[in-house]
Design a protein around this motif. Structure first.
Motif: not given
Length: 440
Positions: A178-189
């Protein structure tokens, strides 16, 4: 600059994907059709969720509050779920946040898309990294109600990834991001890092957003950052704010050698994923151009490519007064200054801002564009914002469906996200013209 040869290192690739988006989109094929046809997937608020619609639509009566339009990007199948199929009871399924249910369904579909039998994975050394944020679903946990006993695990931010790993029998690392709207690409990372580092043999990376309440509409109406006309006009001069939406996407991440050995289709090679934070200074909600530019430059350096080779940039494009100019400045100073003419767009213009899932919808849009060889248009791009000087760089908005020419058999693209908590994320992807290409 071309990619290094295959024997230099075993790259991490994306070899399966699935998506659910507003407008009844339940597959990559239907998603691509909507993008290529410039369809807007916005609809009125759902009337079956118990939301206080009348109050929501009249909040502008309060001093200092902006208008809320009867519009958003909503999943048609948010409530559809077969608990027996996933081995849980009906009561437990109802108590589980719909983000868990949608996440389980989309993860299953991503595995099928890659050619893997999801029912034969018990004990697999596979990870699961899912972006999700709390969405106020269901009754309070701190009270006696019929769903007590299931609420601890039913909370979305706790257990989306855990539900998926448990239902499939995956034994690798499993966590929600959960990094707000950056969550998707953080999960990919995190997924790519785990596979690269040997923490797991392969991984699912994804994100989901299903709004259990209209919290986000209230918050941004109070901040006067919500669209007043029911459209998300990314990067447009007549943008009045963002428009909230829903969505879900999952991709399968593994080493290229494994994908080729098992005959999985390679949609793209992950050249770089990076995250950073704005740091202190301005208010936490305010995006920072310098932080995003620093992140993009780092990703380009890690990818080892000439930024002029990047032909498509899928941006964040929130359509907010602060967000779009900051992002455009960072992209102009990097890809726009590289000497080529990269085309920019945002899937938010089609489907609204899917919050934690926004980056995954953008990533899948990029992968589909690479697969089909066309860059889809960004809606409302005929009137670019005047908050930046477009003549100072070669960056341009994608105004129509147009061919995307490869570079030595490969199409290079990038996708960006930034979150309300100050986090930024960026990924650079290389996509082969055809799976069996010797140039990739």
């Amino acid at each position: 600059m071309t990619l290094s040869t295959k024997q230099d290192r075993d790259h991490i690739v994306i070899s399966g994907m699935s998506v659910e988006a507003p407008g009844g989109i339940e597959s990559p094929a239907s998603f691509w059709s909507a993008l290529a046809e410039s369809r807007e997937l916005i609809s009125p608020f759902p009337r079956d969720r118990g939301w206080p619609i009348d109050d929501l639509l009249s909040v502008s009566r309060h001093d200092g509050w902006g208008k809320v339009s009867d519009a958003g990007g909503f999943l048609d199948g948010a409530a559809a779920f077969d608990p027996a199929f996933f081995g849980i009871t009906q009561r437990e399924a109802i108590a589980a946040d719909p983000q868990q249910r949608v996440g389980m369904r989309v993860a299953w579909q991503a595995l099928e898309n890659s050619g893997i039998n999801p029912g034969a994975l018990d004990g697999a050394d596979a990870g699961c990294f899912i972006g999700a944020s709390p969405m106020e679903y269901g009754p309070r946990a701190a009270e006696v109600n019929p769903y007590s006993g299931h609420r601890a695990v039913g909370l979305a931010s706790l257990s989306v990834a855990g539900r998926i790993s448990h239902s499939l029998g995956l034994t690798g690392p499993s966590m929600c991001v959960d990094s707000a709207c950056a969550s998707s690409l953080s999960a990919l990372h995190l997924a790519a890092t785990a596979v690269r580092g040997g923490e797991c043999e392969w991984a699912l990376a994804g994100a989901v957003c299903v709004m259990g309440s209209p919290l986000a509409f209230y918050e941004f109406a109070k901040n006067n950052a919500l669209s007043t006309d029911g459209h998300c006009r990314s990067y447009a001069d007549d943008a009045t704010g963002t428009l909230w939406g829903e969505g879900a996407g999952v991709v399968l991440v593994e080493h290229e050698s494994r994908a080729r050995r098992l005959g999985h289709r390679i949609y793209g090679r992950i050249l770089a994923t990076c995250t950073n934070h704005n740091g202190k200074g301005r208010p936490i909600l305010v995006p920072r151009a310098h932080a995003q530019e620093r992140l993009v430059r780092k990703a380009i350096d890690i990818a080892g490519i000439d930024p002029a080779d990047v032909g498509m940039v899928e941006g964040h494009g929130t359509a907010t007064r602060a967000g779009d100019p900051a992002e455009l400045t960072a992209l102009q100073n990097t890809y726009g200054a590289a000497g080529s003419s990269p085309l920019l767009g945002s899937v938010k213009s089609n489907a609204g801002h899917a919050q934690a899932a926004a980056g995954l919808l953008g990533l899948i849009k990029l992968l589909l564009a690479g697969q089909h060889g066309y860059i889809p248009p960004s809606l409302f791009s005929e009137n670019p914002t005047t908050k930046v000087d477009w003549d100072r760089s070669s960056l341009r908005l994608a105004t129509k469906l147009q061919p995307w020419e490869p570079n030595n058999g490969v199409r290079y693209g990038a996708v960006s996200s930034f979150g309300a908590g100050g986090s930024n994320a960026h990924a650079i992807i290389a996509m082969p013209v055809r799976e069996e290409s010797d140039d990739f």
